[in-house]
Scaffold this active site. Structure first.
Site, mmCIF file in Angstrom:
data_model
loop_
_atom_site.group_PDB
_atom_site.id
_atom_site.type_symbol
_atom_site.label_atom_id
_atom_site.label_comp_id
_atom_site.label_asym_id
_atom_site.label_seq_id
_atom_site.Cartn_x
_atom_site.Cartn_y
_atom_site.Cartn_z
ATOM 1 N N TYR A 221 56.080 42.252 44.810
ATOM 2 C CA TYR A 221 54.848 42.723 44.152
ATOM 3 C C TYR A 221 55.142 43.406 42.825
ATOM 4 C CZ TYR A 221 51.697 41.102 47.658
ATOM 5 O OH TYR A 221 50.956 40.270 48.449
ATOM 6 N N ASN B 164 40.513 36.959 42.694
ATOM 7 C CA ASN B 164 41.730 37.317 41.978
ATOM 8 C C ASN B 164 42.153 38.752 42.261
ATOM 9 O OD1 ASN B 164 41.621 34.779 40.941
ATOM 10 N ND2 ASN B 164 40.767 35.396 38.970
ATOM 11 N N ASP C 153 44.287 40.219 39.994
ATOM 12 C CA ASP C 153 44.916 40.611 38.734
ATOM 13 C C ASP C 153 44.197 41.745 38.010
ATOM 14 O OD1 ASP C 153 42.665 39.341 37.500
ATOM 15 O OD2 ASP C 153 43.732 37.428 37.443
ATOM 16 N N HIS D 190 39.983 39.871 47.600
ATOM 17 C CA HIS D 190 41.382 39.823 48.050
ATOM 18 C C HIS D 190 42.180 41.030 47.592
ATOM 19 C CE1 HIS D 190 40.981 35.139 48.513
ATOM 20 N NE2 HIS D 190 40.337 35.813 49.450
ATOM 21 N N ASN E 141 35.014 24.240 35.698
ATOM 22 C CA ASN E 141 36.358 23.882 36.166
ATOM 23 C C ASN E 141 36.749 22.571 35.485
ATOM 24 O OD1 ASN E 141 38.651 23.089 37.843
ATOM 25 N ND2 ASN E 141 37.908 24.587 39.322
ATOM 26 N N ALA F 257 37.649 27.787 31.369
ATOM 27 C CA ALA F 257 36.762 28.941 31.502
ATOM 28 C C ALA F 257 36.563 29.662 30.171
ATOM 29 C CB ALA F 257 37.317 29.906 32.551
HETATM 30 P P1 NAD Z 1 43.296 27.785 43.204
HETATM 31 O O1 NAD Z 1 44.681 27.882 42.623
HETATM 32 O O2 NAD Z 1 43.113 27.188 44.532
HETATM 33 O O3 NAD Z 1 42.345 26.980 42.201
HETATM 34 C C1 NAD Z 1 42.337 27.261 40.845
HETATM 35 C C2 NAD Z 1 41.259 26.393 40.213
HETATM 36 O O4 NAD Z 1 41.194 26.731 38.839
HETATM 37 C C3 NAD Z 1 41.541 24.882 40.282
HETATM 38 O O5 NAD Z 1 40.395 24.239 40.807
HETATM 39 C C4 NAD Z 1 41.786 24.489 38.831
HETATM 40 O O6 NAD Z 1 41.289 23.188 38.521
HETATM 41 C C5 NAD Z 1 41.007 25.548 38.100
HETATM 42 N N1 NAD Z 1 41.457 25.829 36.748
HETATM 43 C C6 NAD Z 1 42.706 25.719 36.221
HETATM 44 N N2 NAD Z 1 42.707 26.109 34.942
HETATM 45 C C7 NAD Z 1 41.435 26.487 34.654
HETATM 46 C C8 NAD Z 1 40.810 27.007 33.479
HETATM 47 N N3 NAD Z 1 41.503 27.212 32.339
HETATM 48 N N4 NAD Z 1 39.493 27.290 33.543
HETATM 49 C C9 NAD Z 1 38.785 27.089 34.684
HETATM 50 N N5 NAD Z 1 39.318 26.595 35.809
HETATM 51 C C10 NAD Z 1 40.647 26.302 35.805
HETATM 52 O O7 NAD Z 1 42.709 29.249 43.085
HETATM 53 P P2 NAD Z 1 41.671 30.004 44.008
HETATM 54 O O8 NAD Z 1 40.528 29.097 44.295
HETATM 55 O O9 NAD Z 1 41.420 31.280 43.328
HETATM 56 O O10 NAD Z 1 42.462 30.287 45.358
HETATM 57 C C11 NAD Z 1 43.835 30.634 45.343
HETATM 58 C C12 NAD Z 1 44.202 31.922 46.057
HETATM 59 O O11 NAD Z 1 45.339 32.497 45.398
HETATM 60 C C13 NAD Z 1 43.153 32.975 46.060
HETATM 61 O O12 NAD Z 1 43.133 33.507 47.337
HETATM 62 C C14 NAD Z 1 43.619 34.043 45.056
HETATM 63 O O13 NAD Z 1 43.410 35.339 45.571
HETATM 64 C C15 NAD Z 1 45.086 33.821 44.922
HETATM 65 N N6 NAD Z 1 45.585 33.905 43.511
HETATM 66 C C16 NAD Z 1 45.112 34.851 42.645
HETATM 67 C C17 NAD Z 1 45.561 34.864 41.308
HETATM 68 C C18 NAD Z 1 45.045 35.911 40.346
HETATM 69 O O14 NAD Z 1 44.761 37.033 40.744
HETATM 70 N N7 NAD Z 1 44.878 35.570 39.055
HETATM 71 C C19 NAD Z 1 46.463 33.901 40.863
HETATM 72 C C20 NAD Z 1 46.911 32.964 41.794
HETATM 73 C C21 NAD Z 1 46.460 32.971 43.104
#
Ligand code: NAD
Ligand code: ZN
Length: 277
Positions: A75, A110, A112, A151, A249, A267
């Site tokens: 972490y 997220n 983050d 989360h 997306n 996004a």
């Molecule tokens: P996911 O990785 O399953 O899906 C990410 C989605 O984002 C995909 O459908 C992809 O096509 C899309 N994507 C990629 N680039 C993009 C952009 N520039 N603009 C818009 N969309 C874009 O992520 P999820 O659905 O959030 O699930 C993953 C799990 O992992 C969650 O439980 C989350 O808590 C965790 N996670 C969090 C973070 C973070 O806090 N930033 C990062 C990684 C994973």
């Protein structure tokens, strides 16, 4: 490049804006994709390579019980990756929009903290001097800008023994188990305040998110694959109770079949176009 392959569809933007303008209540669900334009790595990216451990092996209560030092080390590293990342135009547009209008509930998967930081920035008057406040910064503002973090957050900790829960951005000394952060109330080991595999989501956050989904006339889904439950259930619950779905997306997702308007763009491009005044 990705965004050139997916030029913004002006007609879809217009329809999306119209749906959002008419909706009295809107629930927004964001996932890792909303932070991709900030450079936050995903689970499938570099993190998968960390010392040959998979997230599924480290992000569990069992892993922490077995080796809290190793889990904290992971972490600490993830915090280092995220700390230099800044909210992007999508986080900022969402925060501004939620501040301008009533009836917005922002729900994120997220960890983050970037939605919260975007909201904090808009809140400050002296942007240059204030340190990044924690989630409990205390300044009154329209609730919509404060994300419901389903989360948890990399930048909060909670006690393994008592209800103590604190913002925490300090570096973590992972040299030994004794140097790990301890609860200021009871002295027990602190853990990252994130939801681990096999753990339930925070019940109050979940309740508020599903309540908002049930009440919403529109649901904006940004950067989530829609396969992680119960989070994805926010969008399906909103659709089931009559909300119109708008998806941002670059790729089609598990939720695309329910979607009225799909913006196949990044996004940071599509969200400001949808939400700008
Ligand atoms: P996911 O990785 O399953 O899906 C990410 C989605 O984002 C995909 O459908 C992809 O096509 C899309 N994507 C990629 N680039 C993009 C952009 N520039 N603009 C818009 N969309 C874009 O992520 P999820 O659905 O959030 O699930 C993953 C799990 O992992 C969650 O439980 C989350 O808590 C965790 N996670 C969090 C973070 C973070 O806090 N930033 C990062 C990684 C994973
Ligand atoms: Zn404690």
């Amino acid at each position: 490049m990705e965004h050139e392959r997916h030029a913004l569809d002006r007609e879809a933007v217009r329809r999306g804006r119209e749906i959002l303008r008419r909706a009295e209540r809107v629930v927004v669900l964001t996932g890792a994709g909303v932070s991709a334009d900030s450079g936050v790595p995903t689970f499938r990216g570099e993190e998968g390579l960390w010392k040959r451990h998979r997230p599924e092996e480290l992000a569990t209560p069992e892993a922490f019980a077995r080796d809290p030092r190793l889990v904290w080390e992971w972490y600490a590293w993830r915090r280092e990756l995220v700390a230099p990342c800044e909210p992007n135009a999508a986080h900022r547009a969402l925060a501004d929009w939620a501040r301008r209008r009533d009836g917005v509930t922002l729900v994120t998967q997220n960890v983050d903290g970037l939605h919260g930081r975007a909201a904090d920035v808009g809140q400050r008057t002296d942007a240059g001097t204030a340190d990044r406040p924690g989630a409990d910064g205390g300044t009154p503002r329209r609730a919509g800008a404060d994300p419901i973090e389903l989360h948890g957050s990399l930048f909060r900790v909670r006690c393994t023994a008592c209800p103590g829960r604190y913002p925490h951005r300090d570096p973590v000394d992972t040299t030994s188990e004794r140097s790990l952060p301890r609860c200021r109330a009871c002295g027990a080991l602190l853990r990252p305040d994130v939801v681990w595999f096999g753990e339930p989501l925070p019940s109050e956050a979940l309740r508020r998110a599903f309540e908002a989904a049930g009440d919403a006339e529109a649901c904006l889904v940004v950067g989530t694959s829609g396969v992680v439950f119960p989070a994805a259930g926010i969008a399906t619950a909103a659709a089931a109770s009559g909300a119109t779905l708008i998806e941002v997306n670059p790729e089609a997702t598990a939720l695309s079949g329910l979607t009225e308007v799909a913006l196949r763009a990044r996004a940071a491009i599509a969200v400001p176009a949808l939400l700008a005044p």
